[in-house]
Motif scaffolding. Sequence first.
Motif, short mmCIF file in Angstrom:
data_model
loop_
_atom_site.label_atom_id
_atom_site.label_comp_id
_atom_site.label_asym_id
_atom_site.label_seq_id
_atom_site.Cartn_x
_atom_site.Cartn_y
_atom_site.Cartn_z
N LYS A 35 -56.05 -28.41 29.34
CA LYS A 35 -55.75 -27.10 29.91
C LYS A 35 -56.68 -26.05 29.31
O LYS A 35 -56.82 -25.94 28.09
N GLY A 36 -57.36 -25.30 30.18
CA GLY A 36 -58.29 -24.28 29.74
C GLY A 36 -59.72 -24.77 29.61
O GLY A 36 -60.66 -23.96 29.48
N ASP A 37 -59.93 -26.09 29.64
CA ASP A 37 -61.28 -26.65 29.54
C ASP A 37 -61.95 -26.66 30.90
O ASP A 37 -61.43 -27.25 31.85
N ALA A 38 -63.11 -26.01 31.02
CA ALA A 38 -63.89 -25.96 32.27
C ALA A 38 -63.04 -25.47 33.44
O ALA A 38 -63.17 -25.96 34.57
N GLY A 39 -62.15 -24.54 33.16
CA GLY A 39 -61.34 -23.95 34.22
C GLY A 39 -60.10 -24.72 34.59
O GLY A 39 -59.40 -24.36 35.54
N ALA A 40 -59.79 -25.81 33.87
CA ALA A 40 -58.61 -26.61 34.19
C ALA A 40 -57.34 -25.82 33.90
O ALA A 40 -57.23 -25.14 32.88
#
Length: 545
Positions: free
Chosen positions: A207-212
């Motif tokens: 969550k939060g990685d590359a817009g996830a």
Amino acid sequence: MIRTKEKWGSRAGLVLAMAGNAVGLGNFLRFPAQAVQNGGGAFIIPYLVSFVLMGIPLLWVEWAIGRHGGQFGYHSAPGMMHAIGRRALWRFVGVFGIFTNLAVAAYYAYIESWTLGYVWHSLSGVFMGKTAEQVSQFFSDYLNLGSGHFINFSPMALFFLIVTLAINIWILSRGLAKGVEIASKIGMPLLLLFGFFLAIRALTLDKGDAGAVNSALEGLNFLWQPQFDSLTNPKVWLAAAGQIFFTLSVGMGSIHCYAAYLRENDDIALNAASAGWMNEFVEVVLGGSIIIPIAVAYLGLDWIQANVGFEMGFRTMPTLFQNWGPYLAAVAGVAWFGLLFFAGITSSLAMGQPVMAFLQDEYKLSRKRSALTLGGILFLMALPCVFLYEMGAFGEYDYWAGTFSLVAFALLEIIAFAWVFGMEKGWAEINRGADIKIPILFKYVIKYITPLFLLAVFIGSMVKPSDGEWLAALTSLFQGHGWPLADDSVIGTILNKGIADRRWFIDGMPTKMFIINMTRLLLLSVFAGISLAVYRAWRRKEKQS
């Protein structure tokens, strides 16, 4: 009968070719959709049980039928079924083994060509900067869908179909060792390399990685969390068994053909199991670790459950890759569609070989002439799928050739092997030259459990009730309200349930109902034509003997 001089060049090449036959587009496009639509963990348990009780036994049976038939000079299903059945009836049962490969290859090559086209478009940066709606619309434009025209004519789609067919025919024309085997030795490692790259990237999305917006592991957890109440749900069992057919390529005649080029004492027990387990690894581990986790990471599980489907791999995945930056998105696009292309071509090569083997064995065509003949037939048979995609031709090919025929042939062949050829002789055939000791339990599984399993699947597909609710259907029947057939059951499909307007023409223009019926007539004519070719071949043999 003159025996062919063609043989496999190496054991590794044989196993990779057999695994490539099984590993196809369904591993990455159909399996995730089936898993999501049937409750994730609720699907996996019946799926694995079906693999052990039906998939593996059928693999051993088909390898055994193929190797046995090859010792008599037969390399296609009609001859092989004759070799174990010794009656004319079984030769014509073997027609399924040519018809299914020919009809499935016709529409399968079209899907395969989409993946090749998308590799090109990923390399050229077509998807960069496009919104989700624009990427989805690109797929519609690529196939000329939603135009309102009767015919879906797309020069680009037709071009890539011709290129795809040309690649297949060129490889097949080179023979087993120099063509199919080399293609499998190149294609399968690249497929695995691309798959591992995408799976590792997918499973490291937090969550939060590359817009996830979610962790990709939520999707994996959904797939692997077991739900034991699924064991009492016939709908899930039917879906799981259907996926096993689709993924292992059993009930087609392609495994038989490849096995026919083995020597008399070559191992089939370990080879068949190795190819089967390699396919399951690719499907469950890689196939289940790409689309579902990536889509859950960006779109959420609720969106996946509402929108998952075969076309998602083309309409949605290029958009999700854009979150990884321009360069990694391009690499991911090439890896994803390259993976699908190699999965597709190793399967389509296996579908073409039985048709060519029949032409070579029974009509004495050279390999190159049989390859060109196959290419011409496939191109003509693919045209309805290209031009009448939205009118239902594509779906009819998939239903009758890619679903119904598989179950029908598998049921008939295991009856022939276990009960006509005889289980004692059959068990000896499977174990001759074996590099592993198969548990004796499987002797009885093959004779009793697998035929009953297949019979249940066949009957279940014939009379599948609405919404897959078997208990409600039985209640309705016993209360005198009749059996509520599902629209996609075999009988429901024949009766055109779910199609309100059954007119063939409206204002002088053909309707979808007309195209559906004409497609069925075309497929029936192809089956009849193959039956006639088999009849003529055996009449000639009888006159010569």
